[in-house]
Design an enzyme around this catalytic site. Sequence first.
Site, mmCIF file in Angstrom:
data_model
loop_
_atom_site.group_PDB
_atom_site.id
_atom_site.type_symbol
_atom_site.label_atom_id
_atom_site.label_comp_id
_atom_site.label_asym_id
_atom_site.label_seq_id
_atom_site.Cartn_x
_atom_site.Cartn_y
_atom_site.Cartn_z
ATOM 1 N N SER A 64 74.033 33.015 64.618
ATOM 2 C CA SER A 64 73.256 33.051 65.867
ATOM 3 C C SER A 64 71.991 32.204 65.849
ATOM 4 C CB SER A 64 72.869 34.487 66.199
ATOM 5 O OG SER A 64 73.993 35.162 66.690
ATOM 6 N N LYS A 67 71.861 29.425 68.225
ATOM 7 C CA LYS A 67 71.567 29.644 69.653
ATOM 8 C C LYS A 67 70.222 29.033 70.050
ATOM 9 C CE LYS A 67 74.197 34.019 69.615
ATOM 10 N NZ LYS A 67 74.065 35.501 69.556
ATOM 11 N N TYR A 191 81.351 27.547 71.015
ATOM 12 C CA TYR A 191 80.466 28.620 70.506
ATOM 13 C C TYR A 191 80.819 29.000 69.063
ATOM 14 C CZ TYR A 191 78.468 33.280 69.988
ATOM 15 O OH TYR A 191 77.793 34.368 69.507
ATOM 16 N N TYR A 243 67.628 40.864 68.737
ATOM 17 C CA TYR A 243 68.387 41.860 69.510
ATOM 18 C C TYR A 243 67.575 43.137 69.670
ATOM 19 C CZ TYR A 243 71.470 38.408 67.599
ATOM 20 O OH TYR A 243 71.998 37.219 67.205
ATOM 21 N N VAL A 261 74.098 36.675 61.795
ATOM 22 C CA VAL A 261 74.842 37.630 60.970
ATOM 23 C C VAL A 261 75.306 37.043 59.640
ATOM 24 C CG1 VAL A 261 75.615 39.263 62.755
ATOM 25 C CG2 VAL A 261 77.010 37.248 62.230
HETATM 26 N N1 GLN Z 1 79.188 34.323 65.729
HETATM 27 C C1 GLN Z 1 78.593 35.629 65.809
HETATM 28 C C2 GLN Z 1 79.215 36.398 66.954
HETATM 29 O O1 GLN Z 1 79.406 35.833 67.988
HETATM 30 C C3 GLN Z 1 77.128 35.492 65.998
HETATM 31 C C4 GLN Z 1 76.427 36.819 66.045
HETATM 32 C C5 GLN Z 1 75.131 36.848 65.306
HETATM 33 O O2 GLN Z 1 74.856 36.022 64.443
HETATM 34 N N2 GLN Z 1 74.353 37.845 65.584
HETATM 35 O O3 GLN Z 1 79.526 37.561 66.852
#
Ligand code: GLN
Length: 309
Positions: A64, A67, A191, A243, A261
């Site tokens: 993430s 992003k 993505y 989050y 993650v």
């Molecule tokens: N690729 C992961 C997902 O879409 C990214 C989520 C994350 O890093 N929090 O679930």
Amino acid sequence: MQNIQPVIDSIYDIMQSRLGEGKVADYIPELAKIDPKQFGMAVTTVEGETFVAGNAQTQFSIQSISKVFMLTLALGKTGESVWKRVGREPSGSAFNSIVQLERESGIPRNPFVNAGAIVVTDMVLAGHQPREAIGELLRFIRYLADDETISIDNKVAQSEQATGYRNFALANFMRSFGNLHHPVEHTLGVYFHQCAISMNCVQLARAGLFLANRGRNPITGHSVVSDRRARRINALMLTCGHYDGSGDFAYHVGLPGKSGVGGGILVVAPGKASVAVWSPGLNEVGNSALGSEALEMLANEMGWSVFGA
Ligand code: GLN
């Protein structure tokens, strides 16, 4: 400024005895294979010096954290109209939650929850083939980090593609509301590949440096975004970057940051430094457990905070 190297060395020493804490993300099978007993950290100052500790040269999946870079591209491409399709409020829900989307007519709360990031990716995809959009992001990250070796781990992308049921649900849901303009497979293809970009802490700290220095990379001299845009991206990272753990992260660390993650966290100390930390074990909200604590120690020791002089 206090000497950085002894500070991160002592953080590394403390973390040595705690390696393996937290839980590796296992909903992406390829990430479940990573040895949790790793910890790395890199700090790059706005003067251009880099300090490292532990596994700072080990590649990991940025997930993430990508992003932030995709949002920077989307803002460059469409400017403030980004905010017609995605909000700027903390969600208070998990990164992959679907609950708010129905009540809020398919407009995700912010660009850092998965739904919001998928919409942002959809914006960058406009006028391109998926391959071109992911190429654009990869080139942008290489340019930011000044490192042509950064690449995508296709195994991770495929692993997520094969198991990303939640993300397919989110994307289909938004498509039904008209907030996804491309076929779900195309947008999610981009993505999943952006999340599968592999970097190490040194590369990541350098790539984030423009956000610590009013939008300009002080090492390469590249002007990436305006001062105002850098501030705004930092504001979003502070309020939404972790989050439903964003408030807690602001309380303990006091700096804008974005987690993934894969266990990485990118943090910005405006006017001071860009920091990347990586340790794969996650806490209950999906942020690196040791990474979050290491950043709290660093911010405390250095006196870095956006909330005080
Ligand atoms: N690729 C992961 C997902 O879409 C990214 C989520 C994350 O890093 N929090 O679930």
